[in-house]
Write an enzyme that holds these catalytic residues in place. Structure first.
Site, PDB file in Angstrom:
ATOM      1  N   LYS A 146      -4.394  -6.626   3.449  1.00 43.22           N
ATOM      2  CA  LYS A 146      -4.387  -5.499   2.501  1.00 43.22           C
ATOM      3  C   LYS A 146      -5.822  -5.160   2.070  1.00 43.22           C
ATOM      4  O   LYS A 146      -6.180  -3.984   1.922  1.00 43.22           O
ATOM      5  CB  LYS A 146      -3.531  -5.857   1.273  1.00 43.22           C
ATOM      6  CG  LYS A 146      -3.611  -4.829   0.125  1.00 43.22           C
ATOM      7  CD  LYS A 146      -3.080  -3.480   0.569  1.00 43.22           C
ATOM      8  CE  LYS A 146      -2.925  -2.378  -0.416  1.00 43.22           C
ATOM      9  NZ  LYS A 146      -3.702  -2.050  -1.510  1.00 43.22           N
ATOM     10  N   SER A 203       0.827  -1.209   0.000  1.00 46.57           N
ATOM     11  CA  SER A 203       0.000   0.000   0.000  1.00 46.57           C
ATOM     12  C   SER A 203       0.859   1.257   0.000  1.00 46.57           C
ATOM     13  O   SER A 203       1.940   1.280   0.567  1.00 46.57           O
ATOM     14  CB  SER A 203      -0.907   0.048   1.224  1.00 46.57           C
ATOM     15  OG  SER A 203      -1.617   1.274   1.213  1.00 46.57           O
ATOM     16  N   GLU A 258      -9.861   2.161   4.398  1.00 42.37           N
ATOM     17  CA  GLU A 258      -9.566   3.364   3.578  1.00 42.37           C
ATOM     18  C   GLU A 258     -10.856   3.897   2.932  1.00 42.37           C
ATOM     19  O   GLU A 258     -11.103   5.112   2.934  1.00 42.37           O
ATOM     20  CB  GLU A 258      -8.541   2.955   2.519  1.00 42.37           C
ATOM     21  CG  GLU A 258      -8.170   4.011   1.503  1.00 42.37           C
ATOM     22  CD  GLU A 258      -7.278   3.403   0.396  1.00 42.37           C
ATOM     23  OE1 GLU A 258      -6.256   2.762   0.705  1.00 42.37           O
ATOM     24  OE2 GLU A 258      -7.629   3.559  -0.785  1.00 42.37           O
ATOM     25  N   HIS A 292      -7.350  -3.306   4.871  1.00 36.14           N
ATOM     26  CA  HIS A 292      -6.743  -1.960   4.847  1.00 36.14           C
ATOM     27  C   HIS A 292      -7.524  -1.083   3.871  1.00 36.14           C
ATOM     28  O   HIS A 292      -7.903   0.050   4.171  1.00 36.14           O
ATOM     29  CB  HIS A 292      -5.266  -2.060   4.423  1.00 36.14           C
ATOM     30  CG  HIS A 292      -4.652  -0.752   3.996  1.00 36.14           C
ATOM     31  ND1 HIS A 292      -4.919  -0.165   2.770  1.00 36.14           N
ATOM     32  CD2 HIS A 292      -3.816   0.095   4.632  1.00 36.14           C
ATOM     33  CE1 HIS A 292      -4.270   0.972   2.693  1.00 36.14           C
ATOM     34  NE2 HIS A 292      -3.582   1.157   3.802  1.00 36.14           N
ATOM     35  N   ASN A 293      -7.782  -1.610   2.683  1.00 42.75           N
ATOM     36  CA  ASN A 293      -8.493  -0.818   1.675  1.00 42.75           C
ATOM     37  C   ASN A 293      -9.947  -0.575   2.078  1.00 42.75           C
ATOM     38  O   ASN A 293     -10.493   0.490   1.797  1.00 42.75           O
ATOM     39  CB  ASN A 293      -8.438  -1.513   0.314  1.00 42.75           C
ATOM     40  CG  ASN A 293      -7.072  -1.382  -0.332  1.00 42.75           C
ATOM     41  OD1 ASN A 293      -6.078  -1.176   0.351  1.00 42.75           O
ATOM     42  ND2 ASN A 293      -7.005  -1.493  -1.636  1.00 42.75           N
TER      43      ASN A 293
HETATM   44  P1  NBP Z   1      -2.296  -2.100 -13.588  1.00 44.64           P
HETATM   45  O1  NBP Z   1      -3.184  -2.751 -12.594  1.00 44.64           O
HETATM   46  O2  NBP Z   1      -2.810  -0.958 -14.374  1.00 44.64           O
HETATM   47  O3  NBP Z   1      -1.757  -3.239 -14.607  1.00 44.64           O
HETATM   48  C1  NBP Z   1      -0.915  -2.914 -15.692  1.00 44.64           C
HETATM   49  C2  NBP Z   1       0.212  -3.925 -15.794  1.00 44.64           C
HETATM   50  O4  NBP Z   1      -0.308  -5.263 -15.943  1.00 44.64           O
HETATM   51  C3  NBP Z   1       1.077  -3.661 -17.029  1.00 44.64           C
HETATM   52  O5  NBP Z   1       2.407  -3.974 -16.704  1.00 44.64           O
HETATM   53  C4  NBP Z   1       0.485  -4.655 -18.032  1.00 44.64           C
HETATM   54  O6  NBP Z   1       1.355  -5.002 -19.073  1.00 44.64           O
HETATM   55  C5  NBP Z   1       0.257  -5.832 -17.117  1.00 44.64           C
HETATM   56  N1  NBP Z   1      -0.601  -6.876 -17.696  1.00 44.64           N
HETATM   57  C6  NBP Z   1      -1.901  -6.852 -18.038  1.00 44.64           C
HETATM   58 BR1  NBP Z   1      -2.989  -5.376 -17.967  1.00 44.64          BR
HETATM   59  N2  NBP Z   1      -2.353  -8.018 -18.511  1.00 44.64           N
HETATM   60  C7  NBP Z   1      -1.292  -8.835 -18.458  1.00 44.64           C
HETATM   61  C8  NBP Z   1      -1.114 -10.190 -18.803  1.00 44.64           C
HETATM   62  N3  NBP Z   1      -2.126 -10.921 -19.261  1.00 44.64           N
HETATM   63  N4  NBP Z   1       0.116 -10.739 -18.644  1.00 44.64           N
HETATM   64  C9  NBP Z   1       1.145  -9.985 -18.175  1.00 44.64           C
HETATM   65  N5  NBP Z   1       1.032  -8.685 -17.814  1.00 44.64           N
HETATM   66  C10 NBP Z   1      -0.171  -8.114 -17.960  1.00 44.64           C
HETATM   67  O7  NBP Z   1      -0.910  -1.653 -12.885  1.00 44.64           O
HETATM   68  P2  NBP Z   1      -0.662  -0.881 -11.511  1.00 44.64           P
HETATM   69  O8  NBP Z   1      -1.597   0.263 -11.316  1.00 44.64           O
HETATM   70  O9  NBP Z   1       0.797  -0.645 -11.458  1.00 44.64           O
HETATM   71  O10 NBP Z   1      -1.064  -1.960 -10.393  1.00 44.64           O
HETATM   72  C11 NBP Z   1      -0.403  -3.208 -10.282  1.00 44.64           C
HETATM   73  C12 NBP Z   1      -1.025  -3.978  -9.135  1.00 44.64           C
HETATM   74  O11 NBP Z   1      -0.824  -3.247  -7.916  1.00 44.64           O
HETATM   75  C13 NBP Z   1      -2.541  -4.184  -9.247  1.00 44.64           C
HETATM   76  O12 NBP Z   1      -2.890  -5.399  -8.662  1.00 44.64           O
HETATM   77  C14 NBP Z   1      -3.097  -3.047  -8.426  1.00 44.64           C
HETATM   78  O13 NBP Z   1      -4.405  -3.303  -7.957  1.00 44.64           O
HETATM   79  C15 NBP Z   1      -2.080  -3.006  -7.280  1.00 44.64           C
HETATM   80  N6  NBP Z   1      -1.988  -1.720  -6.577  1.00 44.64           N
HETATM   81  C16 NBP Z   1      -2.087  -0.552  -7.258  1.00 44.64           C
HETATM   82  C17 NBP Z   1      -1.992   0.648  -6.571  1.00 44.64           C
HETATM   83  C18 NBP Z   1      -2.072   1.957  -7.315  1.00 44.64           C
HETATM   84  O14 NBP Z   1      -2.102   3.001  -6.624  1.00 44.64           O
HETATM   85  N7  NBP Z   1      -2.068   1.961  -8.642  1.00 44.64           N
HETATM   86  C19 NBP Z   1      -1.760   0.650  -5.190  1.00 44.64           C
HETATM   87  C20 NBP Z   1      -1.608  -0.567  -4.530  1.00 44.64           C
HETATM   88  C21 NBP Z   1      -1.727  -1.744  -5.225  1.00 44.64           C
HETATM   89  P3  NBP Z   1       1.280  -4.219 -20.485  1.00 44.64           P
HETATM   90  O15 NBP Z   1       2.144  -3.017 -20.328  1.00 44.64           O
HETATM   91  O16 NBP Z   1       1.829  -5.210 -21.444  1.00 44.64           O
HETATM   92  O17 NBP Z   1      -0.155  -3.886 -20.747  1.00 44.64           O
END
Ligand code: NBP
Length: 470
Positions: free
Chosen positions: A184, A130, A191, A187-188
């Site tokens: 987690k 987080s 939140e 936590h959300n």
């Molecule tokens: P996203 O949740 O937006 O996912 C994008 C990523 O997933 C890109 O690297 C994309 O690759 C990859 N991807 C997808 Br879409 N389909 C795929 C597949 N079939 N095989 C391999 N890779 C694939 O990214 P994020 O916002 O960085 O979040 C990542 C994780 O962290 C999620 O579970 C999210 O819920 C969690 N999280 C996010 C936050 C936040 O603030 N954003 C906070 C805490 C936790 P590509 O580039 O090839 O499309």
């Protein structure tokens, strides 16, 4: 060449920032993203850290770039993409390598994934992270689930990259299999409740007290110096004072009032219901987001039903002082409920979740970080097996101080038509929880009347039926 110490798959917001954070802490990191163009962009943005990173075009190249036993963090979109990525990785990895799913997984998926990995010789860790983009880059809160014996193998790097609260790392192993992802999720959920209550208080200041965004921002900034001090209150003050450069008017007034949600709040409410633990503040927050999304329907309803009449507030200064304490009371309900859900899950899944540790690793790095969590960690450290946070000496005293203002704000809001679903749920929760003699005797009478379900008597042992219709 196998010289990276760890790998990160997925270079969107979270993965990219986590990889840079790991690199900055002195580890060599292999990186891979399904679409290589994103890896190239990432490398261009890496600045001085570029020598610590090993960009890989294929998964084979990626696995070979890491020194065995390999820790690999998967940070891709939660759900199917994680399964696809794991399936592609498994045949390439060797005994004792570790796959860490660091996304927002549903803990039931984590239970399944760990089960599927059982006979592969690989180790699986489900890890909640987080802190959003900023946390991932400079120190998130890290909640680890999996075999306890696997944690020492990644503890060094996870503690190094985590946030620190007065030098204490905000990273910990919390229990077997799905424990980290469950914590987690809750936590959300908390939140969601925290944000909803802040939004309710904002709505009262905007609509009832007719305050401008800047004035409301000033109130939140002041509250951030008191018991409500937290990341969410501080960013609320920032959001409210921001000016849109295009129109030179407050940004907040130009944002559509329809909130998104990705699922973790809803999962928290669903799991609470599954376990029979009330999490009414979280449920109210999820419902409020759903209603917020129905903007067209709400506009239509306002046309049909109109708004309830509202009176002026006699003493705005006193009212704002009560708003602060009402928010504090609402927060107590939300956290008490969230911790009660974790306590029930801990028993059901045999996790032995350490409540004081959970509160400690939420004190910095994560979205709900606050002064309040330090007080929660102290309360749970003194009494780790307490049934509910509200009956600890510190929180029962605090609730005594803010119970009156909560009642004042909720009753005033109901009378004047200001929506306060989460704050109102807190009053009802406290009043139901604290009342030794409830009203379920009538429910039991009704159930026995229509379904012969039976009931217990106060004056005799055994199951009984009523004299209905006699
Ligand atoms: P996203 O949740 O937006 O996912 C994008 C990523 O997933 C890109 O690297 C994309 O690759 C990859 N991807 C997808 Br879409 N389909 C795929 C597949 N079939 N095989 C391999 N890779 C694939 O990214 P994020 O916002 O960085 O979040 C990542 C994780 O962290 C999620 O579970 C999210 O819920 C969690 N999280 C996010 C936050 C936040 O603030 N954003 C906070 C805490 C936790 P590509 O580039 O090839 O499309």
């Amino acid at each position: 060449m196998s010289n990276a110490e760890i790998g990160v798959i997925g270079l969107a917001v979270m993965g990219a920032n986590l990889a840079l954070n790991i690199a900055e802490n002195g580890y060599k990191v292999a990186v891979f993203n399904r679409t290589y163009a994103r890896t190239e962009e990432f490398m261009k943005s890496a600045g001085d850290l570029v020598d610590q990173l090993v960009p890989c075009k294929t998964l084979e190249e990626f696995v070979n770039a890491i020194r065995p036993p390999r820790p690999v963090i998967i940070m891709v979109k939660a759900g199917g993409p994680v399964d696809m990525q794991m399936e592609a990785l498994k045949p390439l990895m060797s005994d004792n390598d570790i796959i860490i799913d660091a996304g927002n997984a549903n803990f039931r998926d984590t239970l399944r994934r760990e089960d599927e990995m059982k006979d592969t010789g690989l180790t699986f860790i489900g890890m909640g992270v987080s802190g959003g983009e900023e946390g991932a880059r400079h120190g998130p809160s890290i909640m680890v689930g999996g075999k306890q014996s696997s944690y020492p193998r990644v503890q060094g790097v996870l503690e190094a990259i985590s946030a620190k609260y007065k030098d204490t790392p905000c990273a910990a192993w919390l229990g077997e299999n799905g424990a980290g992802h469950f914590v987690k999720t809750i936590h959300n959920g908390i939140e969601y409740a925290d944000m909803q209550m802040i939004a309710e208080v904002y709505g009262i200041m905007r609509d009832r007290l007719k305050m401008e965004p800047k004035a409301i921002s000033d109130v939140f900034a002041k509250w951030n110096e008191g018991p409500l001090e937290s990341y969410l209150i501080s960013i609320t003050a920032e959001v409210l004072k921001a000016i849109d450069p295009k129109t030179d008017t407050p940004m907040i007034n130009l944002i559509l009032d329809a909130a998104g949600q990705k699922g973790t709040g809803r999962w928290s409410a669903i799991e609470a219901l599954n376990m029979g633990v009330p999490a009414t503040a979280i449920e109210a927050a999820v419902a409020a987001r759903s209603l917020s999304a129905a903007k067209g329907e709400r506009l239509h309803a306002e046309g049909v039903l109109g708004l309830p009449a509202s009176t002026d507030v006699a003493d705005p200064e006193k009212f704002i002082a009560d708003l602060e304490l009402a928010l504090l009371a609402g927060k107590i309900a939300a956290y008490a409920q969230g911790f009660a859900v974790m306590s029930a899950a801990s028993k059901e899944f045999d996790w032995g979740l350490p409540m004081p540790t959970i509160a400690k690793i939420w004190r910095a790095g994560c979205i709900i970080q606050s002064r309040f969590l330090d007080e929660i960690s102290t309360a749970f450290s003194k009494d780790p097996d307490v049934a509910n946070l509200v009956i600890t000496p510190a929180f029962s005293k605090l609730l005594g101080e803010c119970d009156g203002p909560l009642r004042h704000i909720v009753s005033e809001s109901v009378l004047n038509g200001s929506p306060v679903p989460a704050l109102a749920s807190a009053v009802s929760y406290f009043d139901t929880y604290r009342r030794g003699q409830g009203t379920a005797n009538l429910i039991q009478g009704q159930r026995d009347f229509f379904g012969a379900h039976g009931f217990k008597r106060l004056d005799e042992e055994g199951d009984h039926h009523g004299p209905w219709g006699s």
